[in-house]
Design an enzyme around this catalytic site. Structure first.
Site, PDB file in Angstrom:
ATOM      1  N   GLU A   1      -9.103  -1.815   4.189  1.00  0.00           N
ATOM      2  CA  GLU A   1      -8.842  -1.444   5.492  1.00  0.00           C
ATOM      3  C   GLU A   1      -9.759  -0.217   5.972  1.00  0.00           C
ATOM      4  O   GLU A   1     -10.444  -0.414   7.065  1.00  0.00           O
ATOM      5  CB  GLU A   1      -7.418  -0.805   5.500  1.00  0.00           C
ATOM      6  CG  GLU A   1      -6.319  -1.771   5.322  1.00  0.00           C
ATOM      7  CD  GLU A   1      -5.088  -1.494   4.644  1.00  0.00           C
ATOM      8  OE1 GLU A   1      -4.113  -1.986   5.188  1.00  0.00           O
ATOM      9  OE2 GLU A   1      -4.987  -0.246   4.428  1.00  0.00           O
TER      10      GLU A   1
ATOM     11  N   ASP B   1       0.722  -1.145   0.025  1.00  0.00           N
ATOM     12  CA  ASP B   1      -0.018   0.129  -0.191  1.00  0.00           C
ATOM     13  C   ASP B   1       0.877   1.157   0.054  1.00  0.00           C
ATOM     14  O   ASP B   1       0.463   2.132  -0.766  1.00  0.00           O
ATOM     15  CB  ASP B   1      -0.944   0.198   1.172  1.00  0.00           C
ATOM     16  CG  ASP B   1      -1.975  -1.090   1.173  1.00  0.00           C
ATOM     17  OD1 ASP B   1      -2.530  -1.382   0.304  1.00  0.00           O
ATOM     18  OD2 ASP B   1      -2.251  -1.697   2.020  1.00  0.00           O
TER      19      ASP B   1
END
Length: 265
Positions: A151, A52
């Protein structure tokens, strides 16, 4: 974008490269616009060695080749991550800086006497947030977060830690889409294929902690408006876990709750 970037045949997915490349430009333009609107000069990203932060850095570097700063902030041993970080530096023609937070972390532990495992673990991303903002303010940069759609939806981030940012450039991308865009932006395959971990403690794994796979979560999010398909392909316990996490983490996606305003009548 979401209905066309990823297409499914049962549980099998495929990506549309043309749309992915177009969305990369959308994100890059978003970053440029926000920096301009805030009268800032560039962007800063915390570098963990994971996919990420690698993708976010690549996007930021594309938007601001000379004004993107990657910051490594070790607290625990991260030898394995450092190998991947070096590979990312090479692939992105970058030079990251390091701010060692080990002594600061130890000082806070000693001062607070906190013993709960999660409380201790969450100090780490909150220290990193403070570090990024100190550097960002000194350079007139904006802080870019690395939370993806999975997330953000499940609340799998630390409030006022990695969730404390100015911009969330990949928040509309599922984990599988993050991987695909990372390939297009020359992120090393060692990072793309790496087992996801928030690095909260040694041996920690995202999927072990979540209790389901990112593949299942991606599928859920990509069919969130189609309960028939979700119930056909996902285990009911997985669905319940995902929905419970989303509900319980709503406070993380909101600003601080406030009481009703005083009635002045």
């Amino acid at each position: 974008m979401k209905t066309t970037l990823t297409k499914y045949n049962g549980r099998e997915r495929e990506f549309n490269k043309e749309i992915a490349l177009s969305y990369i430009e959308t994100i890059v333009n978003f970053l440029k616009d926000k920096v301009k609107e805030s009268n800032s000069k560039g962007l800063i990203v915390g570098i963990s060695g994971g996919i990420d932060s690698a993708l976010v850095y690549a996007l930021c570097k594309k938007a601001f080749p000379n004004d993107t700063l990657g910051v490594i902030m070790p607290i625990d041993k991260m030898d394995h991550d450092l190998v991947h970080i070096k590979e990312l530096e090479k692939s992105q023609n970058a030079k990251f800086i390091t701010v060692d937070l080990k002594n600061t972390f130890d000082s806070i532990l000693a001062a607070t006497n906190v013993e709960d495992k999660m409380s201790i673990s969450n100090i780490k991303p909150r220290l990193r947030m403070t570090t990024l903002y100190a550097l960002a303010q000194s350079k007139r940069y904006l802080v870019c977060g690395t939370d993806n759609k999975d997330e953000y939806f499940t609340g799998y981030f630390t409030k006022y830690g990695d969730g404390g940012v100015d911009l969330l450039p990949i928040v509309h991308l599922t984990k599988s889409e993050v991987k695909y865009l990372s390939e297009l932006l020359n992120v090393p395959y060692s990072i793309i294929n790496k087992k996801p971990s928030a690095g909260l403690w040694e041996g920690q794994s995202d999927e072990d902690e979540l209790g389901f796979s990112y593949d299942d979560l991606d599928f859920y999010l990509d069919h969130i408006d189609n309960n028939v398909i979700i119930n056909k392909y996902l285990d009911q316990k997985v669905i319940e876990k995902i929905e419970k996490m989303h509900k319980n983490s709503e406070h993380k996606r909101q600003s601080a709750y406030k009481p009703l305003e005083i009635n002045k009548k």
